[in-house]
Design a protein around this motif. Structure first.
Motif, PDB file in Angstrom:
ATOM      1  N   PHE B  18      -9.395  -5.097 -11.080  1.00 54.52           N
ATOM      2  CA  PHE B  18     -10.218  -5.188 -10.059  1.00 54.52           C
ATOM      3  C   PHE B  18     -10.033  -6.288  -9.312  1.00 54.52           C
ATOM      4  O   PHE B  18     -10.175  -5.978  -7.884  1.00 54.52           O
ATOM      5  CB  PHE B  18     -11.662  -5.406 -10.586  1.00 54.52           C
ATOM      6  N   LEU B  19      -9.233  -7.647  -9.591  1.00 53.03           N
ATOM      7  CA  LEU B  19      -8.704  -8.606  -8.945  1.00 53.03           C
ATOM      8  C   LEU B  19      -7.595  -8.052  -7.764  1.00 53.03           C
ATOM      9  O   LEU B  19      -7.753  -8.390  -6.683  1.00 53.03           O
ATOM     10  CB  LEU B  19      -8.342  -9.795  -9.592  1.00 53.03           C
ATOM     11  N   ALA B  20      -6.606  -7.431  -8.523  1.00 54.33           N
ATOM     12  CA  ALA B  20      -5.802  -6.832  -7.649  1.00 54.33           C
ATOM     13  C   ALA B  20      -6.122  -5.875  -6.713  1.00 54.33           C
ATOM     14  O   ALA B  20      -5.425  -5.894  -5.474  1.00 54.33           O
ATOM     15  CB  ALA B  20      -4.461  -6.231  -8.636  1.00 54.33           C
ATOM     16  N   THR B  27      -3.887  -7.051   1.730  1.00 57.71           N
ATOM     17  CA  THR B  27      -2.547  -7.323   1.828  1.00 57.71           C
ATOM     18  C   THR B  27      -1.926  -6.279   2.570  1.00 57.71           C
ATOM     19  O   THR B  27      -2.232  -5.129   2.190  1.00 57.71           O
ATOM     20  CB  THR B  27      -1.935  -8.115   0.675  1.00 57.71           C
ATOM     21  N   ARG B  28      -0.670  -6.473   2.785  1.00 51.33           N
ATOM     22  CA  ARG B  28       0.188  -5.156   3.142  1.00 51.33           C
ATOM     23  C   ARG B  28       1.692  -5.542   2.860  1.00 51.33           C
ATOM     24  O   ARG B  28       2.224  -6.668   2.410  1.00 51.33           O
ATOM     25  CB  ARG B  28       0.316  -4.905   4.612  1.00 51.33           C
ATOM     26  N   GLY B  29       2.499  -4.367   2.763  1.00 48.62           N
ATOM     27  CA  GLY B  29       3.970  -4.832   2.527  1.00 48.62           C
ATOM     28  C   GLY B  29       4.431  -5.081   1.254  1.00 48.62           C
ATOM     29  O   GLY B  29       3.789  -4.777   0.244  1.00 48.62           O
ATOM     30  N   TYR B  30       5.456  -6.133   1.270  1.00 54.22           N
ATOM     31  CA  TYR B  30       5.880  -6.617  -0.103  1.00 54.22           C
ATOM     32  C   TYR B  30       4.968  -7.333  -0.961  1.00 54.22           C
ATOM     33  O   TYR B  30       4.894  -7.161  -2.443  1.00 54.22           O
ATOM     34  CB  TYR B  30       7.003  -7.311   0.060  1.00 54.22           C
ATOM     35  N   HIS B  95       6.093   3.655  -2.538  1.00 54.89           N
ATOM     36  CA  HIS B  95       6.633   4.097  -1.177  1.00 54.89           C
ATOM     37  C   HIS B  95       5.457   4.534  -0.236  1.00 54.89           C
ATOM     38  O   HIS B  95       5.760   4.577   1.066  1.00 54.89           O
ATOM     39  CB  HIS B  95       7.609   5.335  -1.139  1.00 54.89           C
ATOM     40  N   LEU B  96       4.271   4.700  -0.740  1.00 58.36           N
ATOM     41  CA  LEU B  96       3.112   5.132  -0.071  1.00 58.36           C
ATOM     42  C   LEU B  96       2.402   3.963   0.766  1.00 58.36           C
ATOM     43  O   LEU B  96       2.462   2.868   0.353  1.00 58.36           O
ATOM     44  CB  LEU B  96       2.114   5.399  -1.094  1.00 58.36           C
ATOM     45  N   LYS B  97       2.109   4.310   2.044  1.00 61.63           N
ATOM     46  CA  LYS B  97       1.767   3.085   2.841  1.00 61.63           C
ATOM     47  C   LYS B  97       0.233   3.682   3.171  1.00 61.63           C
ATOM     48  O   LYS B  97      -0.320   3.834   4.224  1.00 61.63           O
ATOM     49  CB  LYS B  97       2.426   3.432   4.288  1.00 61.63           C
TER      50      LYS B  97
END
Lengths: 102, 570
Positions: B18-20, B27-30, B95-97
């Motif tokens: 849940f935290l993640a 957040t985005r990207g790496y 790979h999903l954005k």
């Protein structure tokens, strides 16, 4: 059946020779497994297991019955791909003929 | 030794997920990818190394104790496999954005952890509903009108299951005075209701159509994620609440047998896998119904290996969908030429689900089959053997054959993306690993059992069964008896609510509207007629003539005056 292969490369199963080889190996394995029943003693716990080639016969018959029954079932249950969607449109326009959902 | 370490071993496993999910949202990207990978990886390592059995974590809410974490060997095994699967699936979806799918996937996996470690029925209910609400986005994320409609049907089923669970829990409480999530049984009506609630999520016969409806309609990656959690949480719940409940044996046998007929007919290979998923659940439900240590271990072991090979199969079809755009058997074929790695990985999944010796399905399914013989269910054992042969036929042969071989469809695409290949390779390695070294799986099983699957009798029997099932496939194809793959719908129980119910509703609406119309017309006509007749009588001249308002007022005054007098004198 369209065949618009963009490449002319011949792959493994494009050659009839390879398909035949594959099937021949498969038949030989089947034959060995079939005969093995007469030489290898199985520890059986059920009466019908005692019958030689029980598992082989059962597997074969089961799958033939499965497919034939499924074919019968198909006659009963098959519908057009838009079977459920026609009604959604019909309710709106009462024109089931020209359907174009999605 | 005390202090923080105590606390950390009492961290409920849903918390990291849940935290993640919260962090992934912003957040985005790496960084986003790293957080997604960290949740199942760190959570899983923590569970494996730091958390033992007999932990209870209780949160007090008002007067009520919510047992948000209860560990024993049963919940731990499911915890391990859910973490492994979540990790593999995160890699598969890297790979999903699409943050929507990432967040819902993490919440969904976390809810599954929450349900599995829940120690009371109210906590279970909360996570049960969270499972429903979070997973629906994996269908909705297709973002078309079909998926929207499917999502609503899916959600109705899932939420209904939760509501029934809550009702059952409360009734169960009235009878037993306990809301503990331990053995429940069917001694009181509450127990039956809870069984139905579990049964919906476990896709019992007649309650199963949400699964075959929604999973093929979900996103290419979503189906793999969905295939892991919901139904296996239900299997866990049944193993916890209803071990040895005999009716489950019969339900399980039906579940193992009926879907294989549909799986032969279905053209959408993800729908084929959905039906075969129910078939595999059947074996687990039978094991739980038998309820001996061997059978229960078999059910748990089968859930464990099933999660890996079923997600592997769904991942391989997801890869095909990702490259080709669909998974229709009739339009695929020859993909081994351009997707050779995916082909091999799919075949490993197929060999595992078919229970080939040295693959995972063999070492777990055989436990259930053996337990069945021990307990004397001979005829039902034959039915399960039929189902076992059928699995090979549709999931083992049909799926890889029609997708990757068969006739050349002319489709030339490229291999699956690297992250997908890595995920599938991990799952495939585990499938083979469990098949070759089953002792490692057996040591973590909840009950103490001395069982070893590899002996001549067993291996020979299974090979004979499988090879001759394959021979039947070859023979039927050569004879032209194999039913062709067609773009069509095959009616299932969803016909009742997708056709019968709406049609009945429309019919009732239309009929009652027509009836109202006719009635009002009849009223109008008869009124008209009466008026016409009245007009033609001599009375009409007298009564239809315009009456002065003054005379009306006068008559009213006379009537009121009369009342006044009556009131005065009586």
């Amino acid at each position: 059946m369209e065949n618009n292969s963009p490449d002319d490369k011949a792959y493994f199963f494009d050659k009839q020779k390879n398909i035949d080889l594959f099937l021949r190996v498969f038949y030989v394995i089947c034959a060995i497994l079939f005969v093995a029943d007469f030489f290898i003693h199985r520890h059986v716990s059920l009466t019908w297991e005692e019958m030689p080639t029980f598992y082989a016969s059962y597997g074969f018959i089961a799958c033939v019955v499965l497919v034939l029954v499924a074919k019968g079932l198909r006659k009963l249950v098959i519908r057009r791909e838009d079977y459920y969607e026609t009604d959604v449109v019909e309710a709106d326009t009462s024109d089931a003929g020209s359907r174009n959902v999605d | 030794m005390r202090g923080p370490e105590m606390w950390i071993s009492e961290l409920p496993p849903f918390v990291p997920f849940f935290l993640a999910a919260l962090l992934v949202l912003v957040t985005r990207g790496y960084l986003q990818s790293a957080i997604m990978l960290a949740a199942p990886l760190l959570g899983g390592l923590h569970l494996w190394f730091d958390v033992g059995p007999n932990i209870r974590v209780i949160y007090q809410l008002l007067e009520y104790d919510l047992i948000v974490m209860r560990t024993d060997q049963l919940s731990l095994v499911f915890g391990y496999i859910f973490h492994i699967a979540a990790f593999v699936l995160v890699i598969y979806t890297l790979h999903l954005k699409d943050t929507l799918q990432h967040v819902s996937g993490l919440v969904y996996a976390g809810s599954a952890m929450g349900a599995v470690f829940a120690g009371d029925l109210i906590t279970l209910f909360v996570f049960w509903e969270l499972l429903a609400v979070s997973s629906v986005f994996l269908v909705l994320a297709r973002r078309d009108s079909t998926s929207a409609r499917v999502s609503i049907r899916y959600l109705v089923y899932q939420v209904l299951s939760g509501v029934i669970l809550l009702a059952g829990a409360l009734i169960h409480y009235r009878y037993t005075g306990s809301l503990a999530f331990d053995f429940i049984g069917v001694e009181n009506p509450g127990g039956w209701l809870i069984l139905i609630a579990f049964g919906i999520k476990c896709a019992f016969p007649f309650l199963h159509s949400w699964l075959t409806d929604a999973y093929p309609a979900s996103t290419p990656t979503g189906a793999a994620v969905l295939s892991v959690f919901t139904t296996k949480v239900a299997v866990y719940a049944l193993a916890r609440g209803y071990p040895g409940t005999e009716i489950l044996i019969y339900i399980g046998v039906v579940m193992a047998c009926f879907p294989i007929f549909y799986a032969v007919l279905e053209n959408d290979l993800r729908k084929v896998l959905s039906y075969s998923l129910i078939n595999q659940l059947g074996f687990m439900v039978v094991g739980i119904g038998i309820g001996t240590a061997l059978a229960l271990n078999g059910a748990v072991a089968h859930a464990f290996s099933h999660i890996l090979y079923k997600s592997l199969l769904f991942m391989s079809m997801g890869a095909v969908m990702y490259r080709v755009g669909h998974a229709y058997a009739s339009d695929l074929g020859g993909l081994y030429k351009t997707m050779p790695k995916t082909t091999v990985l799919c075949i490993i999944g197929a060999a595992s689900i078919s229970a080939f010796p040295l693959f995972s399905g063999f070492v777990s399914k055989s436990m259930v089959m053996t337990a069945m013989i021990y307990e004397g269910y001979d005829i039902l054992w034959l039915a399960l053997l039929f189902a076992a042969a059928g699995v090979f036929h549709h999931a083992g042969i049909k799926v890889p054959y029609f997708a990757f071989f068969h006739h050349d469809s002319g489709i030339r695409t490229s291999e699956a993306p690297t992250n997908m290949l890595i995920a599938m390779t991990i799952a495939a390695t585990l499938c083979v690993g469990i098949g070759v070294f089953p002792q490692y799986l057996y040591t973590i099983l909840p009950w103490e059992v001395d069982y070893w699957p590899y002996d001549t009798t067993h291996v020979l029997a299974q090979l004979q069964l499988l090879f001759f099932s394959a021979l039947a496939f070859v023979w039927l194809n050569k004879q032209g008896l194999y039913p062709p793959e067609l773009h069509a719908i095959n009616l299932d129980v969803d016909w009742f609510y997708r056709k019968l119910l709406p049609d009945a509703g429309r019919f009732t609406y239309r009929t009652s509207r027509q009836l109202t119309d006719k009635l009002s017309t009849a009223m109008k006509i008869s009124l008209q007629g009466a008026q016409d007749i009245f007009r033609s009588t001599p009375l009409a001249d007298r009564y239809l003539a315009a009456w002065p308002t003054g005379s009306m007022v006068m008559w009213i005054a006379i009537i009121l005056g009369g009342y006044l007098l009556l009131d005065h004198f009586l």
